[in-house]
Scaffold this motif. Structure first.
Motif, PDB file in Angstrom:
ATOM      1  N   ARG A  17      37.941  44.302  32.012  1.00  0.00           N
ATOM      2  CA  ARG A  17      37.998  42.866  31.716  1.00  0.00           C
ATOM      3  C   ARG A  17      38.324  42.620  30.251  1.00  0.00           C
ATOM      4  O   ARG A  17      39.092  41.732  29.917  1.00  0.00           O
ATOM      5  CB  ARG A  17      36.668  42.191  32.060  1.00  0.00           C
ATOM      6  CG  ARG A  17      36.521  41.975  33.539  1.00  0.00           C
ATOM      7  CD  ARG A  17      35.312  41.155  33.908  1.00  0.00           C
ATOM      8  NE  ARG A  17      35.195  41.174  35.370  1.00  0.00           N
ATOM      9  CZ  ARG A  17      34.292  40.507  36.059  1.00  0.00           C
ATOM     10  NH1 ARG A  17      33.412  39.758  35.435  1.00  0.00           N
ATOM     11  NH2 ARG A  17      34.267  40.582  37.372  1.00  0.00           N
ATOM     12  N   SER A  18      37.730  43.423  29.372  1.00  0.00           N
ATOM     13  CA  SER A  18      37.910  43.155  27.938  1.00  0.00           C
ATOM     14  C   SER A  18      39.353  43.377  27.503  1.00  0.00           C
ATOM     15  O   SER A  18      39.814  42.741  26.566  1.00  0.00           O
ATOM     16  CB  SER A  18      36.952  44.027  27.120  1.00  0.00           C
ATOM     17  OG  SER A  18      37.397  45.379  27.095  1.00  0.00           O
ATOM     18  N   SER A  20      42.098  43.317  29.765  1.00  0.00           N
ATOM     19  CA  SER A  20      43.117  42.824  30.688  1.00  0.00           C
ATOM     20  C   SER A  20      42.915  41.393  31.166  1.00  0.00           C
ATOM     21  O   SER A  20      43.885  40.672  31.412  1.00  0.00           O
ATOM     22  CB  SER A  20      43.182  43.758  31.908  1.00  0.00           C
ATOM     23  OG  SER A  20      43.903  43.182  32.958  1.00  0.00           O
ATOM     24  N   GLN A  22      42.670  37.630  31.472  1.00  0.00           N
ATOM     25  CA  GLN A  22      43.002  36.422  30.710  1.00  0.00           C
ATOM     26  C   GLN A  22      42.673  35.232  31.602  1.00  0.00           C
ATOM     27  O   GLN A  22      43.564  34.596  32.150  1.00  0.00           O
ATOM     28  CB  GLN A  22      44.485  36.394  30.361  1.00  0.00           C
ATOM     29  CG  GLN A  22      44.927  37.464  29.399  1.00  0.00           C
ATOM     30  CD  GLN A  22      46.426  37.423  29.232  1.00  0.00           C
ATOM     31  OE1 GLN A  22      47.181  37.734  30.152  1.00  0.00           O
ATOM     32  NE2 GLN A  22      46.877  37.024  28.055  1.00  0.00           N
ATOM     33  N   GLU A  23      41.408  34.979  31.775  1.00  0.00           N
ATOM     34  CA  GLU A  23      40.982  33.943  32.713  1.00  0.00           C
ATOM     35  C   GLU A  23      41.008  32.575  32.024  1.00  0.00           C
ATOM     36  O   GLU A  23      40.309  32.373  31.022  1.00  0.00           O
ATOM     37  CB  GLU A  23      39.558  34.257  33.176  1.00  0.00           C
ATOM     38  CG  GLU A  23      39.055  33.340  34.268  1.00  0.00           C
ATOM     39  CD  GLU A  23      37.624  33.700  34.685  1.00  0.00           C
ATOM     40  OE1 GLU A  23      36.808  34.070  33.813  1.00  0.00           O
ATOM     41  OE2 GLU A  23      37.341  33.586  35.891  1.00  0.00           O
ATOM     42  N   PRO A  24      41.809  31.643  32.574  1.00  0.00           N
ATOM     43  CA  PRO A  24      41.783  30.297  31.987  1.00  0.00           C
ATOM     44  C   PRO A  24      40.358  29.736  32.000  1.00  0.00           C
ATOM     45  O   PRO A  24      39.587  30.023  32.911  1.00  0.00           O
ATOM     46  CB  PRO A  24      42.694  29.486  32.921  1.00  0.00           C
ATOM     47  CG  PRO A  24      43.577  30.501  33.572  1.00  0.00           C
ATOM     48  CD  PRO A  24      42.730  31.739  33.704  1.00  0.00           C
ATOM     49  N   GLU A  25      40.056  28.935  30.994  1.00  0.00           N
ATOM     50  CA  GLU A  25      38.708  28.415  30.822  1.00  0.00           C
ATOM     51  C   GLU A  25      38.234  27.655  32.062  1.00  0.00           C
ATOM     52  O   GLU A  25      37.076  27.746  32.461  1.00  0.00           O
ATOM     53  CB  GLU A  25      38.703  27.541  29.550  1.00  0.00           C
ATOM     54  CG  GLU A  25      37.367  27.026  29.115  1.00  0.00           C
ATOM     55  CD  GLU A  25      37.107  25.606  29.602  1.00  0.00           C
ATOM     56  OE1 GLU A  25      38.085  24.921  29.975  1.00  0.00           O
ATOM     57  OE2 GLU A  25      35.925  25.211  29.631  1.00  0.00           O
ATOM     58  N   GLN A  28      37.059  30.009  34.652  1.00  0.00           N
ATOM     59  CA  GLN A  28      35.764  30.573  34.244  1.00  0.00           C
ATOM     60  C   GLN A  28      34.632  29.601  34.574  1.00  0.00           C
ATOM     61  O   GLN A  28      33.591  29.990  35.111  1.00  0.00           O
ATOM     62  CB  GLN A  28      35.792  30.867  32.741  1.00  0.00           C
ATOM     63  CG  GLN A  28      34.561  31.612  32.269  1.00  0.00           C
ATOM     64  CD  GLN A  28      34.550  31.798  30.755  1.00  0.00           C
ATOM     65  OE1 GLN A  28      35.579  31.744  30.094  1.00  0.00           O
ATOM     66  NE2 GLN A  28      33.375  32.004  30.212  1.00  0.00           N
ATOM     67  N   GLU A  47      39.373  39.413  38.325  1.00  0.00           N
ATOM     68  CA  GLU A  47      40.504  40.370  38.313  1.00  0.00           C
ATOM     69  C   GLU A  47      41.406  40.146  39.513  1.00  0.00           C
ATOM     70  O   GLU A  47      42.630  40.248  39.424  1.00  0.00           O
ATOM     71  CB  GLU A  47      40.016  41.821  38.365  1.00  0.00           C
ATOM     72  CG  GLU A  47      39.216  42.284  37.191  1.00  0.00           C
ATOM     73  CD  GLU A  47      37.769  41.846  37.251  1.00  0.00           C
ATOM     74  OE1 GLU A  47      37.163  41.771  36.179  1.00  0.00           O
ATOM     75  OE2 GLU A  47      37.254  41.553  38.340  1.00  0.00           O
ATOM     76  N   GLN A  50      43.522  37.074  38.991  1.00  0.00           N
ATOM     77  CA  GLN A  50      44.637  37.359  38.078  1.00  0.00           C
ATOM     78  C   GLN A  50      45.704  38.194  38.782  1.00  0.00           C
ATOM     79  O   GLN A  50      46.909  37.990  38.587  1.00  0.00           O
ATOM     80  CB  GLN A  50      44.102  38.085  36.841  1.00  0.00           C
ATOM     81  CG  GLN A  50      45.152  38.359  35.790  1.00  0.00           C
ATOM     82  CD  GLN A  50      44.549  38.778  34.465  1.00  0.00           C
ATOM     83  OE1 GLN A  50      43.599  38.166  33.974  1.00  0.00           O
ATOM     84  NE2 GLN A  50      45.085  39.825  33.867  1.00  0.00           N
TER      85      GLN A  50
END
Ligand code: CA
Length: 220
Positions: A17-18, A20, A22-25, A28, A47, A50
């Motif tokens: 996760r750290s 790769s 890139q979760e839009p806010e 989240q 994941e 994405q």
């Protein structure tokens, strides 16, 4: 573990996760709201969201199907990846769960891309076929009641264009597929579905160990 390259530990998942994710806010926030839900386990992992967004980009998808919306994480991930004129026909039977989904679709500005059909999905898919929409969908995500997986898959395959992709969720079913003590209807349905996929000559397929197991099938 002689047959696989790595075992996914919590520490490795955090690392993945750290570097790769890139979760839009907004995704989240939806994920965090859903985590408090009694059926939170039905939500896909970020994941996987994405990964599905990547597949939608790869396909240049414009028209997609979703069978099983729940609180909307997967549909929002797909909608954000679709072009402005893109559309998702989303099937669910719960107005309660999809009310949460609708709230986030609206906030993300993608509400106009999502056509929610609150009805048994078989009815919705059969109606689309009857309306002549076979061969027009680029992508389908199947993640609803497991006993109907084969029914959803057959209809999605008709609705897909050649080269279109079906993604079927939970095909490893938290490991219950290999538990001899598990003989409930859901587990039996997933085993039966999985057993037919390898010899389905209508598609190119592979099972990917992302999330709870995801089968990808490309229509020939
Ligand atoms: Ca699922």
């Amino acid at each position: 573990m002689p047959h696989i390259k790595i075992t996914m530990t919590a520490e490795l998942a955090d690392y993945l996760r750290s570097v790769s994710l890139q979760e839009p806010e907004i995704l989240q926030r939806l994920r965090e709201e859903t985590a408090a839900h009694p059926q939170a386990g039905m939500q896909i992992t970020p994941e996987q969201g994405q990964f599905m967004a990547l597949l939608v980009h790869l396909l240049n998808a414009r028209l997609t199907l979703e069978v099983g919306v729940f609180t909307g994480y997967s549909s929002l991930a797909v909608a954000l990846a679709l072009p402005a004129a893109g559309k998702i026909i989303a099937c669910d039977i719960s107005s309660e769960f999809t009310a949460i989904a609708r709230k986030y679709w609206r906030e993300a500005g993608v509400e106009q891309k999502i056509d929610l059909r609150l009805a048994p999905a078989i009815q919705t898919l059969d109606a689309l076929i009857a309306q002549g929409r076979s061969g027009t969908f680029d992508f389908a995500f199947i993640d609803a009641d497991k006993e109907n997986y084969a029914n959803y898959y057959e209809r999605a395959l008709v609705l897909l264009r050649p080269g279109g992709l079906i993604a079927v969720d939970n095909v490893l079913w938290h490991g219950r597929v290999i538990d001899p003590a598990a003989n409930d209807a859901d587990t039996r349905a997933i085993r039966a579905f999985n057993a037919t996929m390898r010899t389905d000559k209508r598609v190119w397929q592979t099972m990917v160990p992302v999330g709870d197991g995801l089968t990808l099938a490309v229509k020939k």
